[in-house]
Design a protein around this motif. Sequence first.
Motif, PDB file in Angstrom:
ATOM      1  N   GLN A 153       0.829  -1.202   0.000  1.00 27.69           N
ATOM      2  CA  GLN A 153       0.000   0.000   0.000  1.00 27.69           C
ATOM      3  C   GLN A 153       0.868   1.258   0.000  1.00 27.69           C
ATOM      4  O   GLN A 153       2.012   1.228   0.430  1.00 27.69           O
ATOM      5  CB  GLN A 153      -0.966   0.011   1.188  1.00 27.69           C
ATOM      6  CG  GLN A 153      -0.303  -0.184   2.521  1.00 27.69           C
ATOM      7  CD  GLN A 153      -1.286  -0.244   3.691  1.00 27.69           C
ATOM      8  OE1 GLN A 153      -0.876  -0.357   4.818  1.00 27.69           O
ATOM      9  NE2 GLN A 153      -2.588  -0.159   3.456  1.00 27.69           N
TER      10      GLN A 153
ATOM     11  N   GLU B 124      -2.426   5.428   1.906  1.00 24.33           N
ATOM     12  CA  GLU B 124      -3.354   4.364   2.316  1.00 24.33           C
ATOM     13  C   GLU B 124      -3.031   3.874   3.732  1.00 24.33           C
ATOM     14  O   GLU B 124      -3.908   3.661   4.557  1.00 24.33           O
ATOM     15  CB  GLU B 124      -3.295   3.202   1.310  1.00 24.33           C
ATOM     16  CG  GLU B 124      -3.922   3.561  -0.041  1.00 24.33           C
ATOM     17  CD  GLU B 124      -3.467   2.660  -1.187  1.00 24.33           C
ATOM     18  OE1 GLU B 124      -4.042   2.798  -2.275  1.00 24.33           O
ATOM     19  OE2 GLU B 124      -2.538   1.844  -0.995  1.00 24.33           O
ATOM     20  N   TRP B 125      -1.748   3.700   4.000  1.00 26.50           N
ATOM     21  CA  TRP B 125      -1.315   3.256   5.336  1.00 26.50           C
ATOM     22  C   TRP B 125      -1.766   4.275   6.396  1.00 26.50           C
ATOM     23  O   TRP B 125      -2.283   3.917   7.437  1.00 26.50           O
ATOM     24  CB  TRP B 125       0.209   3.097   5.367  1.00 26.50           C
ATOM     25  CG  TRP B 125       0.753   2.690   6.717  1.00 26.50           C
ATOM     26  CD1 TRP B 125       1.002   1.428   7.150  1.00 26.50           C
ATOM     27  CD2 TRP B 125       1.118   3.561   7.810  1.00 26.50           C
ATOM     28  NE1 TRP B 125       1.480   1.442   8.449  1.00 26.50           N
ATOM     29  CE2 TRP B 125       1.557   2.742   8.871  1.00 26.50           C
ATOM     30  CE3 TRP B 125       1.086   4.949   7.994  1.00 26.50           C
ATOM     31  CZ2 TRP B 125       1.989   3.257  10.107  1.00 26.50           C
ATOM     32  CZ3 TRP B 125       1.520   5.468   9.227  1.00 26.50           C
ATOM     33  CH2 TRP B 125       1.961   4.612  10.261  1.00 26.50           C
ATOM     34  N   TYR B 126      -1.588   5.528   6.075  1.00 27.49           N
ATOM     35  CA  TYR B 126      -1.917   6.601   7.020  1.00 27.49           C
ATOM     36  C   TYR B 126      -3.410   6.597   7.329  1.00 27.49           C
ATOM     37  O   TYR B 126      -3.828   6.697   8.482  1.00 27.49           O
ATOM     38  CB  TYR B 126      -1.491   7.950   6.447  1.00 27.49           C
ATOM     39  CG  TYR B 126      -1.612   9.098   7.429  1.00 27.49           C
ATOM     40  CD1 TYR B 126      -0.584   9.374   8.320  1.00 27.49           C
ATOM     41  CD2 TYR B 126      -2.761   9.906   7.461  1.00 27.49           C
ATOM     42  CE1 TYR B 126      -0.686  10.427   9.219  1.00 27.49           C
ATOM     43  CE2 TYR B 126      -2.865  10.961   8.355  1.00 27.49           C
ATOM     44  CZ  TYR B 126      -1.825  11.220   9.232  1.00 27.49           C
ATOM     45  OH  TYR B 126      -1.924  12.254  10.119  1.00 27.49           O
ATOM     46  N   ALA B 127      -4.227   6.444   6.291  1.00 29.55           N
ATOM     47  CA  ALA B 127      -5.677   6.433   6.472  1.00 29.55           C
ATOM     48  C   ALA B 127      -6.098   5.284   7.392  1.00 29.55           C
ATOM     49  O   ALA B 127      -7.005   5.430   8.212  1.00 29.55           O
ATOM     50  CB  ALA B 127      -6.366   6.316   5.121  1.00 29.55           C
ATOM     51  N   GLU B 128      -5.408   4.183   7.272  1.00 33.31           N
ATOM     52  CA  GLU B 128      -5.732   3.030   8.099  1.00 33.31           C
ATOM     53  C   GLU B 128      -5.231   3.161   9.538  1.00 33.31           C
ATOM     54  O   GLU B 128      -5.890   2.780  10.482  1.00 33.31           O
ATOM     55  CB  GLU B 128      -5.068   1.778   7.500  1.00 33.31           C
ATOM     56  CG  GLU B 128      -6.014   0.903   6.708  1.00 33.31           C
ATOM     57  CD  GLU B 128      -5.282  -0.300   6.151  1.00 33.31           C
ATOM     58  OE1 GLU B 128      -5.327  -0.468   4.927  1.00 33.31           O
ATOM     59  OE2 GLU B 128      -4.617  -1.022   6.947  1.00 33.31           O
ATOM     60  N   ASN B 129      -4.018   3.668   9.682  1.00 36.25           N
ATOM     61  CA  ASN B 129      -3.338   3.649  10.978  1.00 36.25           C
ATOM     62  C   ASN B 129      -3.453   4.921  11.820  1.00 36.25           C
ATOM     63  O   ASN B 129      -3.116   4.910  12.995  1.00 36.25           O
ATOM     64  CB  ASN B 129      -1.863   3.326  10.786  1.00 36.25           C
ATOM     65  CG  ASN B 129      -1.666   1.903  10.322  1.00 36.25           C
ATOM     66  OD1 ASN B 129      -1.665   0.969  11.115  1.00 36.25           O
ATOM     67  ND2 ASN B 129      -1.558   1.731   9.004  1.00 36.25           N
ATOM     68  N   ARG B 130      -3.828   6.013  11.210  1.00 35.63           N
ATOM     69  CA  ARG B 130      -3.874   7.260  11.989  1.00 35.63           C
ATOM     70  C   ARG B 130      -5.281   7.866  11.931  1.00 35.63           C
ATOM     71  O   ARG B 130      -5.445   9.056  12.095  1.00 35.63           O
ATOM     72  CB  ARG B 130      -2.836   8.266  11.458  1.00 35.63           C
ATOM     73  CG  ARG B 130      -1.404   7.887  11.748  1.00 35.63           C
ATOM     74  CD  ARG B 130      -1.070   7.998  13.234  1.00 35.63           C
ATOM     75  NE  ARG B 130       0.339   7.777  13.498  1.00 35.63           N
ATOM     76  CZ  ARG B 130       0.904   6.574  13.623  1.00 35.63           C
ATOM     77  NH1 ARG B 130       0.163   5.478  13.486  1.00 35.63           N
ATOM     78  NH2 ARG B 130       2.190   6.454  13.881  1.00 35.63           N
ATOM     79  N   LYS B 131      -6.270   6.974  11.662  1.00 34.52           N
ATOM     80  CA  LYS B 131      -7.643   7.447  11.505  1.00 34.52           C
ATOM     81  C   LYS B 131      -8.129   8.252  12.696  1.00 34.52           C
ATOM     82  O   LYS B 131      -8.740   9.288  12.572  1.00 34.52           O
ATOM     83  CB  LYS B 131      -8.580   6.245  11.299  1.00 34.52           C
ATOM     84  CG  LYS B 131      -8.960   6.060   9.825  1.00 34.52           C
ATOM     85  CD  LYS B 131      -9.927   4.915   9.677  1.00 34.52           C
ATOM     86  CE  LYS B 131      -9.218   3.665   9.222  1.00 34.52           C
ATOM     87  NZ  LYS B 131      -9.999   2.468   9.178  1.00 34.52           N
ATOM     88  N   LYS B 132      -7.799   7.729  13.894  1.00 34.35           N
ATOM     89  CA  LYS B 132      -8.380   8.314  15.102  1.00 34.35           C
ATOM     90  C   LYS B 132      -7.781   9.677  15.438  1.00 34.35           C
ATOM     91  O   LYS B 132      -8.340  10.428  16.203  1.00 34.35           O
ATOM     92  CB  LYS B 132      -8.210   7.339  16.274  1.00 34.35           C
ATOM     93  CG  LYS B 132      -9.196   6.181  16.142  1.00 34.35           C
ATOM     94  CD  LYS B 132      -8.731   5.008  16.971  1.00 34.35           C
ATOM     95  CE  LYS B 132      -9.142   3.702  16.327  1.00 34.35           C
ATOM     96  NZ  LYS B 132      -8.178   2.643  16.544  1.00 34.35           N
TER      97      LYS B 132
END
Lengths: 197, 245, 459
Positions: free
Chosen positions: C446, C450-458
Amino acid sequence: MSSRDKILAAVAANQPELMPLPDINFFKGDTEQVAEKYITVLTAIGGQAHRVNSWDEIKTLIQTGYDASQKRIISLVPELQEVASHAYEINPAAHHLADVELAVIQAHFAVAENGAVWVTEDLMGHRGLPFICQHLAAVININNIVPTMHEAYARIADGQYGFGTFIAGPSKTADIEQSLVLGAHGPRSMTVFLLNA
Amino acid sequence: MKVGLFIPCYVDQFYPGAAIATLQLLEKLGVDVVYPANQTCCGQPMANSGFEHLTGGCNELFIKNFSDFDYIVAPSGSCVLHVREHLYDNKQPEKAQETAHKVWELTSFLTDVLKVESLPSKFPHRVGMHQSCHGQRGLHLSSMTELVAPDFSKPGSLLKMVEGIDLIELDRKDECCGFGGTFCVTEEAVSAKMGKDRVADHLHHDAEYITGVDMSCLMHMEGILRRQGSKVKVIHIAEILNSEL
Amino acid sequence: MEQATKDHAELAEIFNRDEERVDWHDETLWWIRQKRDKITHQLPEWESLRDMASQIKFNVLSNLSTYLQQFEKQALAHGIQVHWAADAKEHNEIVHRILTENQVKQMVKSKSMLTEECHLNEYLATHGIEVIDSDLGERIVQLAGEPPSHIVLPCIHKKKEEIGDLFHMYLGTPSNMADPQFLTETARGSLRETFLTRKVALTGVNFAIAETGEFVVCTNEGNADMGAHLADVHIASMGIEKLLPERKHLSVFLRLLTRSATGQPITTYSSHFSKPRPGQTMHLVLVDNGRSVQLGRKDFRNSLKCIRCGACMNTCPVYRRSGGHSYHTAVAGPIGSILAPNLDMKKYADLPFASTLCGSCSNVCPVKIDIHDQLYKWRQVLMKEGYGPAGKKLAMQAMAFTLSSPTLYHGAGKMGRLTLKYMPFAVNNKLNPWYKQRDMPEPPKQSFGEWYAENRKKK
């Protein structure tokens, strides 16, 4: 319009607004141990330096290195006439100097930072002499060594000459694979006598 | 302090590891970092090809994404240099200037803004540091061999804080790797030769890793290392500074 | 000799077919760069010398019309005949006229890049005049029928064995004799004959002084002096930008020139010509040939500060690995690449692209020309004027369009189109120049976005 006027007009039209000329007088060389530095640099660029205390010492050194009975030696230095094989004759063409083995001249001063001596044509007899000879020797008073080119030009100042040159060591080339060869077109060696008198 | 994370397009697409390490490292150092999702590219590929006049859209987008941050940090000397020197917007020239001045390359941000003096990192390997030209000569991240000036290196000083690292000395400290943006394809022969020579210098000194502040140079050298079947790896400096055991 | 049909990249590719030779060329020039570093680091004032030289040259450019007239007046007063040439053609005609007036069919010439720029030798040859180049390196390339590949080291691309073969063919040396000492001695003998028999000698000019009307010629070999002092007629050709305001300014420039060029403290001879010697005629030809136009280009005028030391070539990683002839212009390397487009944008549109913009050239430049910035700026001018390869503009427009839009960028990224179209280093394809000698990076699962959207959503 002549090319001269065209060029000058184009230059005048295109040159930017006047920018100031900087003052370069702050550049000063180190006056300590200039003789030692001069000798080190001249040696490094393929020249030879001798510190001498008298004209006789120079004569002996020249006579040990060159046989005036076999080869043509010319001296433009009155004190060293004895080493010459022939008296110098004024001749407008340098061609008559083509067989000179050694030319001995005086120089005005030397420059410690680069091993050069400053010579003007009044010291050369003919402008071509320091270039056409096989070997060149120059004499300077040891007190006439300046540290850098800034002091050199301060000494030259607005002196008048038809031709003057800085000579730093023997003629050389490294055009073939950067192998240094002394004696490209001009002298194969350059000796500077630093006279302590 | 609010920091915007600027990740160059090719790092986003091919080297997310370098970007993640940058983010984590900054977070570890207590920085409030945000990655604006709508960023794309700084426009350098067009500009270096002679089409700076087509980069207006990229510039506008960059300003929109980043102008509100106090600092903008990127793990790339080259992209940062481009933004610093060439970000313009005729509609809002002052805002463009202001934004350009807020952009920092990661290692100089660490040394000059955060004034990092120690790092909790460990990397027990033999590492060669590639000085990428835009970082070094453009952003003055390190002293340059051409100049008569005191020695220093911002990325080097950070690497020295890493436990266990063995930094090698190169024969040619700061020669270009030959990537050069589109130069890498338009001048393929010279570009590849430069890359091979740069890699050879590192290999000659037994590097296990080649690192640097610019992933583009590293990518270029990686392409050569892989083709040669070498085991030597490239790694972005952020990944070393962020590494722990 | 004309290589107008091939561009730098093609000529460089040909040069690179012999990798061992590229290594040899690169290392020889790198060695000179190291000598330059060594000697400059002995001068703590080096950077301020560069600053002063740059400022003096800026002053010269900003006051050039006055300095030219001042120089002319002084030179005339000292008995030097001054000529003005608007372009190369006029320069060549002036030289030819002087030769004709003196009823001379042969001339000896020392190094002058200006006469290379003007193609003087070829011009005179068509008029039945033989020119012999007396600088050893220039003589060698002349025998080889090639132009110089470097402004200071004309035959730096030639191996001693090749020079030996040339000397065997033209100067009668034994075959397979490649000893530099022996070959130099042979050239010395042959050229001495030339010096002694030529009535006219042409030299270049390194510096000319507005205040005094004198000009300075620097050589290591002494060939300029041998030519000039033995000849009845001395012609000196100079570009109008070679002026310095006052004699004392030579101190700055003579300290910089040779240290930058070869790592020597000064050339063996720095000869100041102020008046013809008794019985001699001295001509000085002032040449414009595009310089006044370049002076008017704000972004490029300071290329005229150049003192032709060649340091930018020695340091340039591209020059070292492509050879001087790949630049297909008289002055090669980085400085040539910013000078040549001024003369002919179409012909030299490739040269500003023959660089990675690494900036080393600007750092070694003794007069602080912003060479790499000018390379960048020339790229902009050339593409705007439409000198780019067909299709490049369309590709760039499409790229700019995609990269200006986050939606298009992300979509293209996902579909791999971004890679295919704009990131050549990621396309495994035999037609892709990247892939010829380099592998592509391994595509990650990814993107960072994409990684950021998954891992830093909160957050």
